[in-house]
Design a protein around this motif. Structure first.
Motif, PDB file in Angstrom:
ATOM      1  N   HIS A   1       0.856  -1.181   0.000  1.00  0.00           N
ATOM      2  CA  HIS A   1       0.000   0.000   0.000  1.00  0.00           C
ATOM      3  C   HIS A   1       0.888   1.224   0.000  1.00  0.00           C
ATOM      4  O   HIS A   1       2.025   1.193   0.445  1.00  0.00           O
ATOM      5  CB  HIS A   1      -0.903   0.035   1.243  1.00  0.00           C
ATOM      6  CG  HIS A   1      -1.871  -1.100   1.285  1.00  0.00           C
ATOM      7  ND1 HIS A   1      -2.999  -1.142   0.503  1.00  0.00           N
ATOM      8  CD2 HIS A   1      -1.865  -2.249   1.998  1.00  0.00           C
ATOM      9  CE1 HIS A   1      -3.650  -2.259   0.741  1.00  0.00           C
ATOM     10  NE2 HIS A   1      -2.984  -2.952   1.641  1.00  0.00           N
TER      11      HIS A   1
ATOM     12  N   THR B   1       1.329   5.415   1.029  1.00  0.00           N
ATOM     13  CA  THR B   1       0.816   6.444   1.917  1.00  0.00           C
ATOM     14  C   THR B   1       0.889   7.769   1.174  1.00  0.00           C
ATOM     15  O   THR B   1       1.839   8.028   0.450  1.00  0.00           O
ATOM     16  CB  THR B   1       1.626   6.525   3.219  1.00  0.00           C
ATOM     17  OG1 THR B   1       2.988   6.768   2.889  1.00  0.00           O
ATOM     18  CG2 THR B   1       1.499   5.240   4.015  1.00  0.00           C
TER      19      THR B   1
ATOM     20  N   LYS C   1      -6.878  11.863  -0.492  1.00  0.00           N
ATOM     21  CA  LYS C   1      -5.794  11.232   0.264  1.00  0.00           C
ATOM     22  C   LYS C   1      -5.962   9.714   0.255  1.00  0.00           C
ATOM     23  O   LYS C   1      -5.011   8.965   0.041  1.00  0.00           O
ATOM     24  CB  LYS C   1      -5.754  11.760   1.700  1.00  0.00           C
ATOM     25  CG  LYS C   1      -4.560  11.242   2.500  1.00  0.00           C
ATOM     26  CD  LYS C   1      -4.529  11.866   3.881  1.00  0.00           C
ATOM     27  CE  LYS C   1      -3.288  11.517   4.681  1.00  0.00           C
ATOM     28  NZ  LYS C   1      -2.906  10.149   4.756  1.00  0.00           N
ATOM     29  N   TRP C   2      -7.167   9.271   0.471  1.00  0.00           N
ATOM     30  CA  TRP C   2      -7.471   7.841   0.461  1.00  0.00           C
ATOM     31  C   TRP C   2      -7.184   7.244  -0.925  1.00  0.00           C
ATOM     32  O   TRP C   2      -6.563   6.188  -1.037  1.00  0.00           O
ATOM     33  CB  TRP C   2      -8.927   7.630   0.868  1.00  0.00           C
ATOM     34  CG  TRP C   2      -9.350   6.189   0.903  1.00  0.00           C
ATOM     35  CD1 TRP C   2      -9.137   5.295   1.900  1.00  0.00           C
ATOM     36  CD2 TRP C   2     -10.067   5.496  -0.122  1.00  0.00           C
ATOM     37  NE1 TRP C   2      -9.668   4.082   1.555  1.00  0.00           N
ATOM     38  CE2 TRP C   2     -10.249   4.172   0.323  1.00  0.00           C
ATOM     39  CE3 TRP C   2     -10.561   5.866  -1.372  1.00  0.00           C
ATOM     40  CZ2 TRP C   2     -10.906   3.221  -0.439  1.00  0.00           C
ATOM     41  CZ3 TRP C   2     -11.219   4.920  -2.131  1.00  0.00           C
ATOM     42  CH2 TRP C   2     -11.390   3.612  -1.656  1.00  0.00           C
TER      43      TRP C   2
ATOM     44  N   ARG D   1      -3.961   4.598  -2.271  1.00  0.00           N
ATOM     45  CA  ARG D   1      -4.214   3.292  -2.898  1.00  0.00           C
ATOM     46  C   ARG D   1      -3.768   3.261  -4.354  1.00  0.00           C
ATOM     47  O   ARG D   1      -4.148   2.372  -5.106  1.00  0.00           O
ATOM     48  CB  ARG D   1      -5.699   2.940  -2.772  1.00  0.00           C
ATOM     49  CG  ARG D   1      -5.984   2.394  -1.383  1.00  0.00           C
ATOM     50  CD  ARG D   1      -7.351   2.743  -0.867  1.00  0.00           C
ATOM     51  NE  ARG D   1      -7.482   2.362   0.533  1.00  0.00           N
ATOM     52  CZ  ARG D   1      -6.984   3.052   1.557  1.00  0.00           C
ATOM     53  NH1 ARG D   1      -6.327   4.150   1.364  1.00  0.00           N
ATOM     54  NH2 ARG D   1      -7.154   2.641   2.804  1.00  0.00           N
TER      55      ARG D   1
END
Length: 161
Positions: free
Chosen positions: A16, A18, A145-146, A150
């Motif tokens: 993942h 950030t 941001k999310w 991803r």
């Protein structure tokens, strides 16, 4: 730009990535710019023509998507990406962000008393629009941001910068 600058990069951790708040805010500001151009133009046209709330909002939303996608499309085309691929990148980068922004800012405009009936010369028109954009920015930034975290949303555009 140095790799150690955490505010401007997405980093991979265990499959993942950030994303920084700064990166999300920049992506949201990019989205807001295109949306604002389209929204303001649509509201001006609809208001100047004396249209009702529904047709004015439909025009404003359509133009917001058009200008939102266009800003990304032009940037990706400048990077040398073919038109078909650039359209795909713009759609992948901006669809959810623009959708959230449009739902929020138009929702705010609908609940501000008199905002949709205000004329272009009214402070209420411009004040409500500015307030709606501010609320939309605050709601859409965590979404971006999310997405970036991803590898989606504006993260797909970064490889073309």
């Amino acid at each position: 730009m140095r790799h150690e600058t955490h505010e401007t990069h997405t980093h991979q951790h265990a499959g993942h990535s950030t994303a920084s708040w700064s990166m999300a805010a920049k992506a949201t500001l990019h989205c807001l710019t295109g949306c604002a151009i389209g929204e303001v133009l649509g509201m001006i046209i609809g208001t100047a023509l004396g249209w009702g709330t529904a047709p004015t909002m439909v025009l404003a939303i359509a133009l917001a998507f058009f200008f939102g996608y266009s800003l990304t499309l032009f940037a990706v085309l400048r990077a040398g990406v073919a038109l078909g691929a650039a359209i795909g990148v713009a759609l992948a980068a901006d669809t959810l962000s623009i959708t959230v922004m449009e739902i929020v800012d138009n929702g705010v405009l609908l609940v501000v008393p008199g905002a949709m009936e205000a004329h272009l010369s009214d402070a209420l028109f411009w004040g409500a629009l500015a307030f709606a954009f501010a609320v939309a920015f605050l709601v859409t930034t965590p979404v971006n941001k999310w997405l970036i975290g991803r590898g989606k949303g504006h993260a797909v555009v970064h490889r073309y910068h």
